[in-house]
Design an enzyme around this catalytic site. Structure first.
Site, PDB file in Angstrom:
ATOM      1  N   GLU A  35      59.943  17.013  57.306  1.00 18.62           N
ATOM      2  CA  GLU A  35      58.951  16.033  57.736  1.00 18.62           C
ATOM      3  C   GLU A  35      58.634  15.125  56.545  1.00 18.62           C
ATOM      4  OE1 GLU A  35      56.366  18.401  61.124  1.00 18.62           O
ATOM      5  OE2 GLU A  35      55.900  18.801  59.019  1.00 18.62           O
ATOM      6  N   HIS A  82      57.858  17.733  53.620  1.00 17.93           N
ATOM      7  CA  HIS A  82      57.600  19.093  54.080  1.00 17.93           C
ATOM      8  C   HIS A  82      58.870  19.757  54.594  1.00 17.93           C
ATOM      9  CE1 HIS A  82      55.631  22.006  57.111  1.00 17.93           C
ATOM     10  NE2 HIS A  82      55.701  22.571  55.928  1.00 17.93           N
TER      11      HIS A  82
END
Length: 314
Positions: free
Chosen positions: A182, A170
């Site tokens: 992430e 992410h």
């Protein structure tokens, strides 16, 4: 004897580390599915850090727009990076663009890629159909990753036969500027895959953080409930949206207040995330629907992009 033992342990430790490193996938070739803002940004930073990139979308028109956006973004980066070297700036832009090719046929390009990063619309069915189809054509070693900000990675992984080579990756908008990534590990993601994605993120010049497959991961899981509590505070008549925004900017040092941020992100986007979480865990008080948010979205008041949200922008 102690010396020999220490030497042996160091030797074994070194060999084990080398073996572990050898098992990881060194990502050189990247396929990015989705030529929107996020996909184009991911393609840009990957190409700028020495990776060969194929950017995929449905039409040549979309891809041409993506390529123009990438070139404009690269020129901004180059202007700062090579402030006193215009020739170097031009060479940087040209070299980066030469590392990006485009295609409208994802299945035909994934056979030779190390990593597929999906960045299409936030629709579980569409993502699952995409991954299921690409799974048949991608090489065995290829890692699949989704840039979703709200959907469950495990649900996406289950549409393929490579659950151990599937994870969340992410990025944050704008990708060229935001340092955080992430890396989301499902219960089925192998350590080899996980570490390969951490290495890839670092190779992009990003700072990866690890998280299990929980709703919203880290940032959105903390951010969205905070935004919703600000709205509920206003709904209860306990403070005005203007005072809440001012309080968080002056008291917490935030660059934007929660209502300003909601309008910037998009009220429809926030509602989509909240609705998805509520569907997964309807009893969680943090995931409960928000009447004023729902009302604004129903009235097509999405925030800055529509000209009005919690505030007016026209």
């Amino acid at each position: 004897m102690a010396f020999v033992t220490r030497q042996f342990v160091r030797s074994m430790s070194s060999s084990s580390s080398a073996a572990a490193s050898a098992k990881k996938i060194l990502v050189k070739h990247v396929t990015v599915i989705g030529g929107g803002l996020m996909g184009a940004g991911i393609a840009q930073v990957a190409a700028a850090t020495g990776h060969t990139v194929v950017l995929v979308d449905q039409t040549e028109d979309i891809l041409e727009k993506s390529r123009k956006g990438i070139e404009e973004s690269l020129r901004k980066v180059a202007k700062k990076k090579f402030a006193e070297n215009p020739k170097g700036a031009d060479e940087f832009v040209a070299k980066t663009l030469s590392s990006i090719s485009t295609s409208t046929d994802a299945a035909s390009v994934v056979h030779s890629t190390d990593l597929v990063v999906e960045a299409i619309v936030e629709n579980l069915q569409m993502k699952n159909e995409l991954f299921k189809r690409l799974d048949k054509f991608a090489a065995e070693h290829t890692i699949f990753a989704s840039n979703t900000s709200s959907l469950q990675i495990t649900s996406l992984a289950n549409s393929t036969t490579r659950q151990d080579r599937f994870a969340g990756l992410h990025f944050f908008n704008p990708v060229p500027l935001m340092k955080l990534v992430e890396v989301i590990k499902t219960p089925m993601t192998s350590q080899k895959t996980f570490e390969s994605l951490l290495d890839f993120s670092r190779a992009l010049g990003k700072h990866p953080v690890a998280c299990k497959d929980t709703p919203g991961f880290i940032v959105n899981r903390l951010l969205v409930p905070y935004l919703m509590e600000a709205v509920r505070l206003s709904e209860r008549g306990e403070a005005s949206k203007e005072d809440i925004d001012m309080a968080m900017k002056l008291g917490a040092g935030y660059p934007m207040g929660p209502f300003e941020l909601l309008d910037y992100v998009g009220l429809d986007t926030t509602k989509f995330i909240l609705d998805g979480w509520h569907e997964m865990d309807s009893k969680n008080p943090l995931f409960q629907p928000c009447p004023s948010l729902n009302k604004l979205v129903a009235e097509k008041k999405f925030g800055k992009k529509s000209g009005e949200g919690f505030y007016k922008y026209k």
